[in-house]
Design a protein around this motif. Structure first.
Motif, mmCIF file in Angstrom:
data_model
loop_
_atom_site.group_PDB
_atom_site.id
_atom_site.type_symbol
_atom_site.label_atom_id
_atom_site.label_comp_id
_atom_site.label_asym_id
_atom_site.label_seq_id
_atom_site.Cartn_x
_atom_site.Cartn_y
_atom_site.Cartn_z
ATOM 1 N N ARG A 105 94.294 90.918 46.285
ATOM 2 C CA ARG A 105 95.448 90.597 46.162
ATOM 3 C C ARG A 105 96.534 91.495 45.936
ATOM 4 N N ASP A 106 97.380 91.299 46.080
ATOM 5 C CA ASP A 106 98.903 92.424 45.190
ATOM 6 C C ASP A 106 99.133 92.288 44.242
ATOM 7 N N ASP A 107 98.466 91.821 43.020
ATOM 8 C CA ASP A 107 98.583 90.806 41.995
ATOM 9 C C ASP A 107 97.343 92.565 41.604
ATOM 10 N N ALA A 108 96.942 92.750 41.923
ATOM 11 C CA ALA A 108 95.953 93.774 40.858
ATOM 12 C C ALA A 108 95.838 94.546 39.893
ATOM 13 N N PHE A 109 97.399 94.209 40.128
ATOM 14 C CA PHE A 109 98.283 95.708 38.928
ATOM 15 C C PHE A 109 97.773 94.492 37.360
ATOM 16 N N LYS A 110 98.169 93.264 37.950
ATOM 17 C CA LYS A 110 98.670 92.366 36.600
ATOM 18 C C LYS A 110 98.361 92.231 35.923
ATOM 19 N N GLY A 111 96.839 92.509 35.582
ATOM 20 C CA GLY A 111 96.383 92.726 34.541
ATOM 21 C C GLY A 111 96.321 93.958 32.820
ATOM 22 N N ILE A 112 96.893 94.909 34.189
ATOM 23 C CA ILE A 112 96.510 96.303 33.047
ATOM 24 C C ILE A 112 98.624 95.974 32.720
ATOM 25 N N GLU A 113 99.493 95.457 34.272
ATOM 26 C CA GLU A 113 100.619 95.410 33.341
ATOM 27 C C GLU A 113 100.682 94.619 32.588
ATOM 28 N N ALA A 114 99.777 93.546 32.167
ATOM 29 C CA ALA A 114 99.902 92.064 30.385
ATOM 30 C C ALA A 114 99.366 93.607 29.437
ATOM 31 N N MET A 115 98.412 93.985 29.159
ATOM 32 C CA MET A 115 98.064 94.446 28.917
ATOM 33 C C MET A 115 99.305 95.643 27.944
ATOM 34 N N ILE A 116 99.808 96.251 28.600
ATOM 35 C CA ILE A 116 101.000 97.062 28.966
ATOM 36 C C ILE A 116 102.165 96.355 28.034
ATOM 37 N N GLN A 117 102.154 95.496 27.719
ATOM 38 C CA GLN A 117 103.816 94.789 27.828
ATOM 39 C C GLN A 117 103.389 94.024 26.460
ATOM 40 N N SER A 118 101.780 94.113 26.352
ATOM 41 C CA SER A 118 101.962 93.282 25.017
ATOM 42 C C SER A 118 101.478 94.141 24.274
ATOM 43 N N MET A 119 102.331 96.136 24.408
ATOM 44 C CA MET A 119 102.070 97.011 23.344
ATOM 45 C C MET A 119 103.305 97.275 22.839
ATOM 46 N N THR A 120 103.482 97.629 21.420
ATOM 47 C CA THR A 120 104.870 97.697 21.106
ATOM 48 C C THR A 120 105.981 99.322 21.705
ATOM 49 N N PRO A 121 106.415 99.296 21.530
ATOM 50 C CA PRO A 121 107.221 101.157 22.372
ATOM 51 C C PRO A 121 106.458 102.258 22.458
ATOM 52 N N GLN A 122 105.914 102.267 20.167
ATOM 53 C CA GLN A 122 105.732 103.811 19.914
ATOM 54 C C GLN A 122 104.228 103.149 20.222
ATOM 55 N N GLU A 123 103.464 101.946 20.848
ATOM 56 C CA GLU A 123 101.994 102.068 21.144
ATOM 57 C C GLU A 123 102.258 102.625 22.507
ATOM 58 N N ALA A 183 94.902 91.948 22.749
ATOM 59 C CA ALA A 183 93.931 91.154 23.787
ATOM 60 C C ALA A 183 95.227 89.678 23.854
ATOM 61 N N LYS A 184 95.262 90.052 22.786
ATOM 62 C CA LYS A 184 95.464 88.251 22.530
ATOM 63 C C LYS A 184 97.424 88.064 22.967
ATOM 64 N N GLY A 185 98.185 88.973 22.945
ATOM 65 C CA GLY A 185 99.458 88.837 23.669
ATOM 66 C C GLY A 185 99.708 88.979 25.076
ATOM 67 N N SER A 186 97.746 89.743 26.038
ATOM 68 C CA SER A 186 97.493 89.506 27.419
ATOM 69 C C SER A 186 96.795 88.782 28.087
ATOM 70 N N GLY A 187 96.257 87.827 27.151
ATOM 71 C CA GLY A 187 95.189 86.909 27.708
ATOM 72 C C GLY A 187 94.235 87.463 28.082
ATOM 73 N N LYS A 188 93.008 89.093 27.593
ATOM 74 C CA LYS A 188 92.474 89.681 27.942
ATOM 75 C C LYS A 188 91.449 89.476 26.452
ATOM 76 N N LYS A 189 89.814 89.874 27.505
ATOM 77 C CA LYS A 189 88.997 90.354 25.713
ATOM 78 C C LYS A 189 89.159 91.565 25.566
ATOM 79 N N MET A 190 89.195 91.608 24.708
ATOM 80 C CA MET A 190 88.858 92.686 23.927
ATOM 81 C C MET A 190 87.953 93.694 24.831
ATOM 82 N N GLU A 191 86.836 93.567 25.316
ATOM 83 C CA GLU A 191 86.077 94.653 25.768
ATOM 84 C C GLU A 191 87.259 94.557 26.941
#
Length: 440
Positions: free
Chosen positions: A365-383, A399-407
């Motif tokens: 799918r074209d949204d293959a990067f969606k999960g990665i983008e969500a995790m990066i967007q859930s980081m602070t600018p410093q992180e 994990a909570k901000g991106s809707g992903k599991k800790m693993e």
């Protein structure tokens, strides 16, 4: 693109494996299978027969030298003949004059208006032109609205006159407007119909006579196969167009139109269009498409797409950061955005030799990067700028901000760290072998 044809041609070549020489006996079944594959791809039988007769004449009796197997030789001969069937070389696109006038014609539903927007975007971004889109469809108000929406997307002006019911007058006034406002290319989107009719043909022929266009492009839906070829022939009799545009190639698994249209109307295919994105437009290179049909990939087009998206100065800055082991999540996000602009992900991977047939059954799918983008967007600018800051509590928040599991967060951070180490190692290679993975 052309998955079914590619599979059947690959199957046809298998009969030559293990042979030491191509001869009339072992080539006969291969030729028959190639012809069947072309007919199944909706290529006219006469064209398919003439094609395979030429392949047979070239192949029969050829000696296999320099460790080239008969199968490889047959692939080479078929590739050369496919290239020739589709036009041989890419044809130039004429935008000389001030303004250059491009007339767009085709049936309703062929993707004509969308292509007009894509062409305007291509001329603006790739050729540094100042295009003007012209809404000359006086019958369908939605076509005018659609062109305006596309114009806004690509930031190109649109000339329209909804109250004017004379398409020739609209076209002439649009050209005058272009001259007054510094536009050097005028793209006229004409009316389409559900089928070829005399009124449509007369109108577009009158526009042609009035504006004397540099190019007349016939836009055809490649998914209609042989019907597209027949429609092109009817249009060509009246318009004598200069080139063909094949749309919706991303949805066509047969490819009969691409293989037959040049032979039938003796006019070149100039552009191919995939998908709805405004940058999803490519110049048509017969040899490159022949290579892709035969599973050889298309590295040249892949590199060109990358070069169009990656800025050289930015690439130099990125290389310096990689050398200092300072590549961070902001850089990674930027690379993802640039890769996404290159086009459909499965289409891009299919350009890599040998990869196309490996992924043909995969749903990429074209949204293959969606999960990665969500995790990066859930980081602070410093992180993002300093990944080493990310400890266990920060991982939990990401994990909570991106809707992903800790693993998943842990796996991504580990992969990112491994990628950084690989980049660092590559940049230590001698003789410039370790250029940046992205953009250089």
């Amino acid at each position: 693109m052309f998955e079914s044809l590619s599979e059947k041609l690959e199957s046809a070549f298998k009969s030559l494996k293990g042979e030491g020489r191509i001869n009339e006996l072992n080539v006969a079944n291969t030729i028959k299978d190639i012809r069947r594959a072309l007919v199944d791809a909706d290529v006219n039988y006469k064209i398919a027969k003439e094609f395979t007769d030429r392949v047979k004449d070239k192949a029969t009796g050829e000696k296999v030298i320099n460790a080239i197997s008969p199968g490889q030789l047959m692939v080479k001969i078929v590739k050369d003949e496919l290239t020739e069937l589709m036009g041989g070389e890419a044809e130039p696109f004429n935008t000389s004059g001030t303004p250059a006038v491009i007339l767009i014609a085709g049936l309703q539903g062929s993707g004509k208006t969308t292509f007009s927007g894509k062409l305007a975007n291509y001329l603006k971004t790739q050729k540094n032109k100042k295009p003007l889109l012209v809404a000359a469809d006086i019958y369908r108000p939605a076509a005018i609205d659609q062109l305006k929406v596309l114009g806004e997307q690509v930031k190109v002006d649109v000339y329209s006159d909804p109250e004017n019911k004379n398409a020739v007058d609209i076209a002439q006034k649009a050209i005058a407007f272009a001259k007054e406002n510094g536009k050097n290319v005028v793209i006229i989107d004409t009316a389409g119909r559900l089928a070829v009719d005399e009124a449509m043909m007369t109108e577009v022929a009158n526009i042609k006579q009035a504006v004397n266009p540099n190019e007349i492009l016939f836009v055809v839906d490649s998914m209609t196969g042989q019907d597209a070829v027949n429609t092109a022939a009817a249009f060509n009799e009246r318009l004598d167009f200069s080139g063909v545009v094949l749309t919706k190639l991303d949805g066509d698994t047969r490819g009969g139109a691409a293989l037959s249209i040049k032979y039938t109307v003796n006019k070149p295919i100039k552009f191919i269009s995939n998908g709805e994105k405004m940058d999803a437009l490519d110049i048509f290179y017969p040899e490159r498409l022949a290579q892709r049909i035969l599973g050889m990939g298309d590295i040249t087009s892949l590199v060109e797409r990358a070069q169009a998206q990656f800025d050289e100065e930015e690439a130099k800055k990125l290389e310096k950061k990689i050398r200092k082991n300072q590549f961070d999540f902001e850089d990674f996000m930027q690379q993802i955005q640039q890769i996404k602009k290159m086009g459909n992900m499965k289409d891009l991977l299919g350009m890599i030799p040998g990869v196309g047939k490996q992924i043909k059954d995969l749903d990429i799918r074209d949204d293959a990067f969606k999960g990665i983008e969500a995790m990066i967007q859930s980081m602070t600018p410093q992180e993002r700028s300093n990944p080493d800051l990310i400890d266990q509590s920060r991982k939990q928040r990401i994990a909570k901000g991106s809707g992903k599991k800790m693993e998943e967060v842990n796996a991504f951070l580990k992969q990112f760290d491994q990628m950084k180490q690989m980049m660092k190692m590559m940049n230590k290679m001698p003789m410039g072998m370790g250029k940046s993975l992205f953009g250089r």
